[in-house]
Design a protein around this motif. Structure first.
Motif, PDB file in Angstrom:
ATOM      1  N   ASP A   4     -40.916  65.081 -35.968  1.00 53.71           N
ATOM      2  CA  ASP A   4     -42.030  65.544 -36.800  1.00 53.71           C
ATOM      3  C   ASP A   4     -43.304  65.568 -35.970  1.00 53.71           C
ATOM      4  OD1 ASP A   4     -43.685  66.354 -38.815  1.00 53.71           O
ATOM      5  OD2 ASP A   4     -43.538  64.510 -39.967  1.00 53.71           O
ATOM      6  N   GLN A  47     -42.505  74.235 -38.333  1.00 57.28           N
ATOM      7  CA  GLN A  47     -42.060  73.480 -39.501  1.00 57.28           C
ATOM      8  C   GLN A  47     -40.752  74.057 -40.048  1.00 57.28           C
ATOM      9  OE1 GLN A  47     -44.395  73.553 -43.256  1.00 57.28           O
ATOM     10  NE2 GLN A  47     -44.887  71.452 -42.628  1.00 57.28           N
ATOM     11  N   THR A  49     -39.010  68.925 -41.284  1.00 54.11           N
ATOM     12  CA  THR A  49     -39.170  68.452 -39.913  1.00 54.11           C
ATOM     13  C   THR A  49     -39.948  69.490 -39.115  1.00 54.11           C
ATOM     14  OG1 THR A  49     -37.089  69.455 -39.192  1.00 54.11           O
ATOM     15  CG2 THR A  49     -36.983  67.168 -39.940  1.00 54.11           C
ATOM     16  N   SER A  50     -40.474  69.067 -37.984  1.00 52.50           N
ATOM     17  CA  SER A  50     -41.115  69.979 -37.035  1.00 52.50           C
ATOM     18  C   SER A  50     -40.897  69.422 -35.628  1.00 52.50           C
ATOM     19  CB  SER A  50     -42.605  70.159 -37.344  1.00 52.50           C
ATOM     20  OG  SER A  50     -43.267  68.910 -37.370  1.00 52.50           O
TER      21      SER A  50
END
Length: 160
Positions: free
Chosen positions: A39, A87, A128-129
Motif C-alpha cells: 500500500d 490503486q 492495495t497500491s
C-alpha cells in the motif's frame, strides 16, 4: 569470385557490428531493490514512477505519504526510483523490477514484471497500491521509462 563473395560477407558482418553499437543501449547499469510495500498510498489506478535524488528525499516523501520503504539506516548514494502500479480493488497485484537496466541518452529503461490475481484466485477485496523502491548508481539521469514483460512502456518520468 569466391574471394569477392567472402569480402562482401566480411563487410556485411562488420556493418552489423557497427549498427549494433549505433542502436544498442549506451550502458547497462545495476538496479538494486531497496524496499516494497503493498500500500503506497496511490490516489488513482494510474501507474507511476518517481525519481528521488537521494535517500533523504525518499525519507521525506515517506513522512508525507505514510509509507515506510527504508528505515533510518545509512543508505548508499544514488538515485532512488519509486515504481507503483496504482490503486487496485483487491490484493494479488505486484511487480518485480529487473536487476539491470539499459541507459540511452541518460534515460534509464527499467524492465518490470507485473503480477495480477488469476481469475480462479480468491482475493479478500482489500484495496492495495503496490510499489517498489529501487536504487540506481549515481549518474546524470534525465528520466525513467518503465516497460512491462510484454515490452510495452507503462509509465515514464523526466527530470526537470
Amino acid at each position: 569470385m569466391k574471394q569477392a563473395a567472402w569480402s562482401l560477407v566480411a563487410l556485411a558482418l562488420s556493418g552489423c557490428s557497427t549498427f549494433g553499437a549505433l542502436f544498442g543501449p549506451d550502458a547497462i547499469i545495476k538496479v538494486e531493490e531497496i524496499g516494497r510495500a503493498t500500500d503506497c498510498a496511490a490516489t488513482s489506478a494510474d501507474a507511476s514512477v518517481q525519481m528521488f535524488p537521494d535517500a533523504d528525499a525518499v525519507v521525506a516523501w515517506q513522512g508525507g505519504a505514510g509509507v515506510t520503504l527504508i528505515g533510518t539506516q545509512a543508505m548508499l548514494p544514488g538515485t532512488y526510483v519509486l515504481v507503483g502500479i496504482g490503486q487496485r480493488a483487491s490484493d494479488g497485484y505486484g511487480l518485480l523490477i529487473a536487476p539491470e537496466a539499459e541507459v540511452d541518452n541518460n534515460i534509464v529503461r527499467l524492465r518490470a514484471t507485473y503480477f495480477e490475481p488469476t481469475a480462479d484466485r480468491q482475493t479478500d477485496g482489500t484495496p492495495t497500491s503496490p510499489c517498489v523502491l529501487v536504487r540506481l548508481p549515481q549518474g546524470d539521469w534525465h528520466g525513467i521509462d518503465v516497460y512491462d514483460q510484454n515490452g510495452r512502456r507503462r509509465v515514464q518520468a523526466r527530470s526537470s
